[in-house]
Design an enzyme around this catalytic site. Structure first.
Site: not given
Length: 331
Positions: A13, A15, A192, A195, A273-274
């Site tokens: 996961h 991006h 997703h 969250e 994630d980022d």
């Protein structure tokens, strides 16, 4: 014995536009005459304060990637960083909508990204795959258009389809058709949920999208029956603790439900994630969770094993990765 640094890791996961380091963004921005000073401070860190300003910073940083060569530089840089932290496998979310905004065709976007993944693999041995995502707040027609594009332009490294964007918009039922199309075409599917949305968002993703992987999913902890269901149905959660804390879903790591979920028998993985936006890396996620919850080396290897078992890759690749994982155990 394998050390913390060299625990073989795998990520499901992340991006890809959100993995761009400030230094890479600044370099490309200078070449293209784009002003990124509002989102990168003197110390070379991204500037944002809440979810809205994070999205603005993310979009401005993404806007410097314009050509296939820019995108191959992005994936090569990220996959080399992953490999340097001991990762043997990584999946990245790719955004056909971002490519369109940059004026690139889906095909040239994917070819650029794939070239970077292949270069990193040639040098480091890391395996990489891509998951194309639809953006839920763009609506169901947009998400279906993305699926058609992915199916109509098959690429061996694009092996999954996912749903991202604002969880609070667009019920999963609206995207059932897109997910059915993706699954029928043989793509792995993930969405997703759980969250910013509560347990209901996870239940809706399971019911309407028929996914066996959930991006985040941590707020399932608020519903005992759902936790049991996740464990029984062997659904894999792509957990991103650093991201959850940066965005204020949980205040500190020791209050994060990653350990409770795992103890309840839920299969989960650790992800960044980022990463540069949330001041984290995949290695940092493994290390901080292990330290906070007293996870052993065996526990961490188990997290990687779960990720490889749930990966959207062919069985030959999966077996090779499992062999690499086993051999590291005895190193």
């Amino acid at each position: 014995m394998t050390s913390y640094q060299t625990v073989p890791k795998a990520e499901l996961h992340c991006h890809i536009e959100g993995a761009a380091t400030p230094s890479l963004v600044r370099r490309l921005a200078e070449q293209k005459g784009i002003d990124v000073s509002p989102i990168i401070d003197q110390n070379g860190k991204y500037i944002w304060s809440d979810f809205t300003t994070f999205l603005k910073a993310y979009d401005l940083a993404s806007s410097v990637f314009k050509t296939p060569a820019d995108y191959s530089l992005l994936t090569e840089t990220y996959f080399r960083m992953l490999a340097a932290e001991g990762a043997i496998y990584g999946e990245v979310f790719i955004s056909p909508d971002h490519a369109q905004a940059a004026g690139l065709s889906y095909r040239s976007y994917v070819e650029g990204l794939a070239a970077g993944i292949e270069r990193a693999k040639a040098d480091t041995g890391i395996e990489g795959r891509m998951i194309a995502i639809g953006v839920r707040h763009f609506g169901s027609a947009s998400v279906e258009r993305v699926v058609r594009e992915v199916i109509g332009n098959p690429h061996p490294l694009v092996t999954g389809f996912g749903l991202a964007g604002d969880e609070r918009e667009g019920h999963p039922a609206n995207f059932a058709k897109a997910f059915r199309m993706a699954a029928e075409a043989g793509l792995g599917i993930t969405a997703h949920a759980g969250e910013f949305g509560g347990p209901d968002s996870v239940i809706a993703a399971l019911e309407f999208l028929r996914v066996k992987r959930i991006g985040h999913g941590v707020r399932a902890i608020e519903d005992e029956n759902l936790v049991r269901r996740l464990a029984d149905e062997r659904v894999v959660l792509e957990v991103c603790p650093g991201s959850n804390m940066a965005l204020g879903v949980y205040s500190v790591l020791r209050f994060h439900p990653v350990n409770l979920l795992r103890r309840a028998g839920v299969r989960l993985t650790l992800n960044s994630d980022d990463p540069p936006f949330f001041n984290t890396t995949l290695g940092k996620e493994y290390t901080s969770v292990a330290k906070t919850f007293g996870w052993s080396l065996e526990d961490q290897l188990d997290i990687t094993r779960t990720a490889i078992e749930a990966a959207f890759c062919d069985d030959g690749t999966r077996q090779r990765l499992l062999v690499r994982l086993e051999s590291a155990k005895h190193a």
